[in-house]
Design an enzyme around this catalytic site. Sequence first.
Site, PDB file in Angstrom:
ATOM      1  CG  PHE A 123      -1.792  -1.077   1.305  1.00 37.32           C
ATOM      2  CD1 PHE A 123      -3.190  -0.749   0.468  1.00 37.32           C
ATOM      3  CD2 PHE A 123      -1.443  -2.580   1.566  1.00 37.32           C
ATOM      4  CE1 PHE A 123      -4.076  -2.033   1.166  1.00 37.32           C
ATOM      5  CE2 PHE A 123      -2.080  -3.284   1.548  1.00 37.32           C
ATOM      6  CZ  PHE A 123      -4.011  -3.220   1.030  1.00 37.32           C
ATOM      7  CB  VAL A 172       0.938   0.309   5.131  1.00 36.11           C
ATOM      8  CG1 VAL A 172       0.789   1.305   5.321  1.00 36.11           C
ATOM      9  CG2 VAL A 172      -0.260  -0.400   5.333  1.00 36.11           C
ATOM     10  CB  CYS A 173       4.614   2.851   2.233  1.00 34.89           C
ATOM     11  SG  CYS A 173       6.593   3.684   1.534  1.00 34.89           S
ATOM     12  CB  VAL A 174       7.523   3.014   6.800  1.00 37.88           C
ATOM     13  CG1 VAL A 174       8.938   3.095   5.811  1.00 37.88           C
ATOM     14  CG2 VAL A 174       7.470   3.925   8.094  1.00 37.88           C
ATOM     15  CB  ALA A 222       2.821   4.598   7.729  1.00 34.74           C
TER      16      ALA A 222
END
Lengths: 130, 139
Positions: free
Chosen positions: A39, A77-79, A82
């Site tokens: 994501f 989820v991409c840090v 995010a």
Amino acid sequence: MKFGILVNEGPYTHQASDSAYQFVKAALAKGHTIDRVFFYHDGVNNGTRFATPPQDDRNLVNLWGGLAKEHNIDMVVCVAAAQRRGICDADEAKRHGKDGNNLADGFRISGLGQLIELGIQSDRLVVFGD
Amino acid sequence: MSDEGGTIKKFMYVNRKAPYGTIYALESLEVVLIGAAFDQDVSLAFVDDGVFQLVKGQNTKGIGMKNFSPTFNALGDYDVNKIYVEKESLAARGLSVDDLLPLKYEDEDEDWAEKDSIRVVSSAELAELLDQQDVVFSF
């Protein structure tokens, strides 16, 4: 076939996340393999457990979480994306001094390297976005 | 990073959107920079409003955003030196290659001669390039 999935839009504003979810379900039903969904961009918003859509509407966060659990899919989820958008798990919240966290069950936060790795390891990478 | 057993795939990043207005362009570039560490065969394509990302002399003071276009100059140092710009997209916007950043790289096969990274290609040529890829990221 081994598919990698990239979701670039959040839930509800765009259909991309719905389409990706339907694609994953259909591909698995046909016997294909999907090990990871990544994501990115506003797609990280698919991973907040604070989403509360109306009861007569689909809850995409829960749908993704359920699918991941059922089929053992790694939902990343991409840090960096995010952090910009206020999505964090307990560790991230502690690190950045936030007073809460909102990452939903079934998701984990990690880096963009996981996306490149997904491209390398998959037979096909399918991008869902605007 | 995990060992991928030396697999080298052809990755193309297709940039379709203007540099500002949405975050796609900036976050696409972030993927390219991270991806450069994986020693893959990387190329970038710029089509539609995406060609505006490479326009030189950008000034973002008036919109309070960071001008990230200088970062494109660093791509050559990351061995990202195949940057395709669609001819038709440039023409439709009244642009030519002279309006774009003069992106360069040093060719290790030719005694580190400095070469242009940007290659203007037709829509048909770009379609052929896309067909040759293993992985296409569209932003």
